[in-house]
Design a protein around this motif. Structure first.
Motif, PDB file in Angstrom:
ATOM      1  N   ALA A  47       0.833  -1.206   0.000  1.00 31.14           N
ATOM      2  CA  ALA A  47       0.000   0.000   0.000  1.00 31.14           C
ATOM      3  C   ALA A  47       0.867   1.254   0.000  1.00 31.14           C
ATOM      4  CB  ALA A  47      -0.929  -0.003   1.206  1.00 31.14           C
ATOM      5  N   PHE A  48       1.947   1.237   0.772  1.00 28.74           N
ATOM      6  CA  PHE A  48       2.866   2.376   0.779  1.00 28.74           C
ATOM      7  C   PHE A  48       3.499   2.562  -0.597  1.00 28.74           C
ATOM      8  CE2 PHE A  48       3.057   1.999   5.511  1.00 28.74           C
ATOM      9  CZ  PHE A  48       2.749   3.316   5.796  1.00 28.74           C
ATOM     10  N   TYR A  49       3.899   1.454  -1.214  1.00 27.55           N
ATOM     11  CA  TYR A  49       4.510   1.532  -2.545  1.00 27.55           C
ATOM     12  C   TYR A  49       3.530   2.117  -3.555  1.00 27.55           C
ATOM     13  CZ  TYR A  49       5.725  -0.031  -7.223  1.00 27.55           C
ATOM     14  OH  TYR A  49       5.953  -0.072  -8.572  1.00 27.55           O
ATOM     15  N   ILE A  50       2.285   1.626  -3.535  1.00 25.06           N
ATOM     16  CA  ILE A  50       1.286   2.079  -4.506  1.00 25.06           C
ATOM     17  C   ILE A  50       0.985   3.556  -4.334  1.00 25.06           C
ATOM     18  CG2 ILE A  50      -1.176   1.887  -5.083  1.00 25.06           C
ATOM     19  CD1 ILE A  50      -0.902  -1.128  -4.729  1.00 25.06           C
ATOM     20  N   SER A  51       0.938   4.025  -3.100  1.00 22.84           N
ATOM     21  CA  SER A  51       0.592   5.423  -2.858  1.00 22.84           C
ATOM     22  C   SER A  51       1.771   6.369  -3.055  1.00 22.84           C
ATOM     23  CB  SER A  51       0.048   5.590  -1.433  1.00 22.84           C
ATOM     24  OG  SER A  51       1.053   5.286  -0.478  1.00 22.84           O
ATOM     25  N   GLU A  52       2.991   5.846  -3.090  1.00 18.49           N
ATOM     26  CA  GLU A  52       4.165   6.710  -3.137  1.00 18.49           C
ATOM     27  C   GLU A  52       4.999   6.522  -4.408  1.00 18.49           C
ATOM     28  OE1 GLU A  52       6.770   9.579  -2.220  1.00 18.49           O
ATOM     29  OE2 GLU A  52       5.042   9.099  -0.977  1.00 18.49           O
ATOM     30  N   ASP A  53       5.565   5.333  -4.591  1.00 15.93           N
ATOM     31  CA  ASP A  53       6.561   5.125  -5.645  1.00 15.93           C
ATOM     32  C   ASP A  53       5.997   4.558  -6.946  1.00 15.93           C
ATOM     33  OD1 ASP A  53       8.582   6.010  -3.946  1.00 15.93           O
ATOM     34  OD2 ASP A  53       8.849   4.010  -3.085  1.00 15.93           O
ATOM     35  N   ARG A  54       4.817   3.945  -6.894  1.00 17.95           N
ATOM     36  CA  ARG A  54       4.302   3.246  -8.069  1.00 17.95           C
ATOM     37  C   ARG A  54       4.151   4.156  -9.278  1.00 17.95           C
ATOM     38  NH1 ARG A  54      -0.475   3.549 -10.351  1.00 17.95           N
ATOM     39  NH2 ARG A  54      -1.107   1.938 -11.839  1.00 17.95           N
ATOM     40  N   LEU A  55       3.586   5.347  -9.085  1.00 18.86           N
ATOM     41  CA  LEU A  55       3.282   6.212 -10.222  1.00 18.86           C
ATOM     42  C   LEU A  55       4.535   6.619 -10.993  1.00 18.86           C
ATOM     43  CD1 LEU A  55       0.311   8.536  -9.210  1.00 18.86           C
ATOM     44  CD2 LEU A  55       0.516   7.149 -11.265  1.00 18.86           C
ATOM     45  N   ALA A  56       5.641   6.775 -10.302  1.00 21.48           N
ATOM     46  CA  ALA A  56       6.874   7.142 -11.003  1.00 21.48           C
ATOM     47  C   ALA A  56       7.276   6.049 -11.995  1.00 21.48           C
ATOM     48  CB  ALA A  56       7.993   7.384 -10.001  1.00 21.48           C
ATOM     49  N   HIS A  57       7.189   4.780 -11.565  1.00 19.94           N
ATOM     50  CA  HIS A  57       7.522   3.664 -12.458  1.00 19.94           C
ATOM     51  C   HIS A  57       6.452   3.504 -13.541  1.00 19.94           C
ATOM     52  CE1 HIS A  57      10.738   2.514  -9.773  1.00 19.94           C
ATOM     53  NE2 HIS A  57       9.902   2.432  -8.765  1.00 19.94           N
ATOM     54  N   TYR A  58       5.206   3.575 -13.120  1.00 25.12           N
ATOM     55  CA  TYR A  58       4.092   3.338 -14.039  1.00 25.12           C
ATOM     56  C   TYR A  58       4.042   4.387 -15.147  1.00 25.12           C
ATOM     57  CZ  TYR A  58      -0.701   2.874 -15.730  1.00 25.12           C
ATOM     58  OH  TYR A  58      -1.806   2.730 -16.531  1.00 25.12           O
ATOM     59  N   LEU A  59       4.165   5.658 -14.778  1.00 26.58           N
ATOM     60  CA  LEU A  59       4.020   6.729 -15.767  1.00 26.58           C
ATOM     61  C   LEU A  59       5.068   6.648 -16.864  1.00 26.58           C
ATOM     62  CD1 LEU A  59       3.049   9.801 -13.556  1.00 26.58           C
ATOM     63  CD2 LEU A  59       1.697   8.776 -15.390  1.00 26.58           C
ATOM     64  N   ASN A  60       6.300   6.318 -16.503  1.00 27.08           N
ATOM     65  CA  ASN A  60       7.342   6.207 -17.521  1.00 27.08           C
ATOM     66  C   ASN A  60       7.037   5.079 -18.500  1.00 27.08           C
ATOM     67  OD1 ASN A  60       9.956   8.019 -17.075  1.00 27.08           O
ATOM     68  ND2 ASN A  60       9.089   7.574 -15.061  1.00 27.08           N
ATOM     69  N   ALA A  61       6.578   3.939 -17.988  1.00 26.62           N
ATOM     70  CA  ALA A  61       6.237   2.811 -18.861  1.00 26.62           C
ATOM     71  C   ALA A  61       4.987   3.112 -19.679  1.00 26.62           C
ATOM     72  CB  ALA A  61       6.031   1.550 -18.025  1.00 26.62           C
ATOM     73  N   PHE A  62       3.987   3.712 -19.037  1.00 20.36           N
ATOM     74  CA  PHE A  62       2.728   3.973 -19.727  1.00 20.36           C
ATOM     75  C   PHE A  62       2.905   5.015 -20.826  1.00 20.36           C
ATOM     76  CE2 PHE A  62      -1.465   6.010 -20.160  1.00 20.36           C
ATOM     77  CZ  PHE A  62      -2.216   4.895 -20.478  1.00 20.36           C
ATOM     78  N   MET A  63       3.634   6.083 -20.537  1.00 22.22           N
ATOM     79  CA  MET A  63       3.835   7.122 -21.545  1.00 22.22           C
ATOM     80  C   MET A  63       4.685   6.623 -22.707  1.00 22.22           C
ATOM     81  SD  MET A  63       2.051   9.704 -21.028  1.00 22.22           S
ATOM     82  CE  MET A  63       0.955  10.237 -19.719  1.00 22.22           C
ATOM     83  N   ALA A  64       5.588   5.693 -22.437  1.00 19.06           N
ATOM     84  CA  ALA A  64       6.356   5.089 -23.530  1.00 19.06           C
ATOM     85  C   ALA A  64       5.424   4.299 -24.446  1.00 19.06           C
ATOM     86  CB  ALA A  64       7.449   4.185 -22.971  1.00 19.06           C
ATOM     87  N   ARG A  65       4.463   3.592 -23.837  1.00 21.85           N
ATOM     88  CA  ARG A  65       3.500   2.823 -24.636  1.00 21.85           C
ATOM     89  C   ARG A  65       2.558   3.752 -25.400  1.00 21.85           C
ATOM     90  NH1 ARG A  65       2.975  -1.160 -27.843  1.00 21.85           N
ATOM     91  NH2 ARG A  65       1.014  -2.329 -27.721  1.00 21.85           N
ATOM     92  N   VAL A  66       2.118   4.816 -24.759  1.00 19.69           N
ATOM     93  CA  VAL A  66       1.267   5.802 -25.438  1.00 19.69           C
ATOM     94  C   VAL A  66       2.017   6.415 -26.610  1.00 19.69           C
ATOM     95  CG1 VAL A  66       0.161   8.065 -25.183  1.00 19.69           C
ATOM     96  CG2 VAL A  66      -0.169   6.311 -23.430  1.00 19.69           C
ATOM     97  N   ASP A  67       3.295   6.714 -26.411  1.00 24.12           N
ATOM     98  CA  ASP A  67       4.110   7.280 -27.483  1.00 24.12           C
ATOM     99  C   ASP A  67       4.153   6.333 -28.680  1.00 24.12           C
ATOM    100  OD1 ASP A  67       6.174   9.503 -28.140  1.00 24.12           O
ATOM    101  OD2 ASP A  67       7.245   7.644 -28.602  1.00 24.12           O
ATOM    102  N   GLU A  68       4.358   5.039 -28.415  1.00 22.55           N
ATOM    103  CA  GLU A  68       4.379   4.047 -29.494  1.00 22.55           C
ATOM    104  C   GLU A  68       3.044   4.006 -30.227  1.00 22.55           C
ATOM    105  OE1 GLU A  68       5.270   0.357 -27.678  1.00 22.55           O
ATOM    106  OE2 GLU A  68       7.342   0.859 -27.176  1.00 22.55           O
ATOM    107  N   CYS A  69       1.957   3.997 -29.458  1.00 19.50           N
ATOM    108  CA  CYS A  69       0.629   3.841 -30.058  1.00 19.50           C
ATOM    109  C   CYS A  69       0.208   5.078 -30.838  1.00 19.50           C
ATOM    110  CB  CYS A  69      -0.394   3.526 -28.972  1.00 19.50           C
ATOM    111  SG  CYS A  69      -0.149   1.902 -28.201  1.00 19.50           S
ATOM    112  N   LEU A  70       0.524   6.254 -30.324  1.00 18.46           N
ATOM    113  CA  LEU A  70       0.177   7.476 -31.045  1.00 18.46           C
ATOM    114  C   LEU A  70       1.004   7.604 -32.316  1.00 18.46           C
ATOM    115  CD1 LEU A  70      -0.292  10.098 -28.181  1.00 18.46           C
ATOM    116  CD2 LEU A  70      -2.029   8.782 -29.394  1.00 18.46           C
ATOM    117  N   CYS A  71       2.257   7.159 -32.263  1.00 17.82           N
ATOM    118  CA  CYS A  71       3.102   7.182 -33.467  1.00 17.82           C
ATOM    119  C   CYS A  71       2.570   6.203 -34.507  1.00 17.82           C
ATOM    120  CB  CYS A  71       4.544   6.841 -33.109  1.00 17.82           C
ATOM    121  SG  CYS A  71       5.410   8.166 -32.237  1.00 17.82           S
ATOM    122  N   ASP A  72       2.138   5.014 -34.054  1.00 19.26           N
ATOM    123  CA  ASP A  72       1.542   4.040 -34.971  1.00 19.26           C
ATOM    124  C   ASP A  72       0.305   4.620 -35.638  1.00 19.26           C
ATOM    125  OD1 ASP A  72       3.454   2.188 -34.411  1.00 19.26           O
ATOM    126  OD2 ASP A  72       2.220   0.993 -33.041  1.00 19.26           O
TER     127      ASP A  72
END
Length: 253
Positions: free
Chosen positions: A220-245
């Motif tokens: 719970a501490f990880y999800i509320s604190e550190d998760r978004l930093a890891h998630y956003l970098n991976a998610f935005m990389a995927r969004v970048d790929e999909c928008l480019c496609d």
């Protein structure tokens, strides 16, 4: 939906047919045909949506009608919840006990679905919300460190507080919960849809513990604190790929 009478009861019956030939029957009985429950049942039936499930159990096609209806009506909070639900369905490995999508599951998200989600959000918010709006903010941040970049993004779209809240169950995180978001068009560009994990999920992890969770308090501490930093970098990389496609496909057509 059809009605039938049997003895002192009156029934509403719905038959739902699956492509494999199986039939699901929903039936409700009433002593009084004017029972308010009848309207409730009909409303529930009208709201049913069905996704197409493949032989492997993975979702092959998502029903986007509920999301579109929420967005058309300006029901931003409901649309945000529906979007997270859709994303969770598209990740076959996500945790059903404590739903959250982690960075290592992002590659499973199909570009087609991300593009549809983005198109709906962009259209009904006049470009204010959606992945395109978020991606533009993300690309404007010329920061190399992934954690700092995620934090700057959070500040820009107001997913972060100016100061951490004291005495919270999740420590001194700067990241806002879903109960602190702005579900109107007055929020900053890119504010929605949110990429966090429901506060109800976090509370349940702390209260229940154990079930499907090795150390729920730490998680719970990880999800509320550190998760978004890891998630956003991976998610935005995927969004970048999909928008480019998508852009390449439009150029070729």
């Amino acid at each position: 939906l059809y009605a039938l009478a049997r003895g002192v009861y009156e029934y509403d019956v719905v038959l739902l047919t699956h492509p494999d030939g199986n039939v699901l029957k929903l039936q409700v009985g009433y002593l009084d045909g004017t029972d308010p429950l009848r309207q409730v049942f009909q409303t529930v039936v009208d709201s049913l949506g069905f996704d197409t499930i493949g032989a492997t159990g993975e979702v092959e096609a998502i029903d986007y009608r509920h999301l579109q209806a929420h967005l058309m009506a300006g029901e931003w909070q409901a649309a945000d919840l529906e979007t997270r639900s859709i994303l969770q369905q598209l990740i076959s490995t996500y945790d059903y006990f404590y739903p959250s999508i982690e960075a290592d599951g992002i590659e499973a998200l199909r570009c087609e679905d991300l593009q549809i989600l983005d198109a709906l959000w962009s259209r009904y918010s006049n470009g204010r919300y959606g992945f395109t709006a978020q991606h533009q903010v993300w690309r404007s941040l010329t920061v190399i460190d992934p954690t700092i970049r995620a934090e700057r993004f959070g500040q820009h779209v107001q997913w972060q507080r100016a100061e951490p809240l004291p005495n919270t169950p999740f420590g001194s995180s700067l990241w806002r919960s879903d109960t602190e978001l702005t579900y109107t068009t007055d929020a900053p560009i890119g504010h929605l849809p949110w990429s966090g994990v429901s506060s109800l999920t976090l509370e349940r992890m702390l209260e229940e513990g154990g079930l499907g969770c090795g150390s729920c308090t730490i998680d719970a501490f990880y999800i509320s604190e550190d998760r978004l930093a890891h998630y956003l970098n991976a998610f935005m990389a995927r969004v970048d790929e999909c928008l480019c496609d998508q852009a390449r496909s439009q150029e070729q057509s």
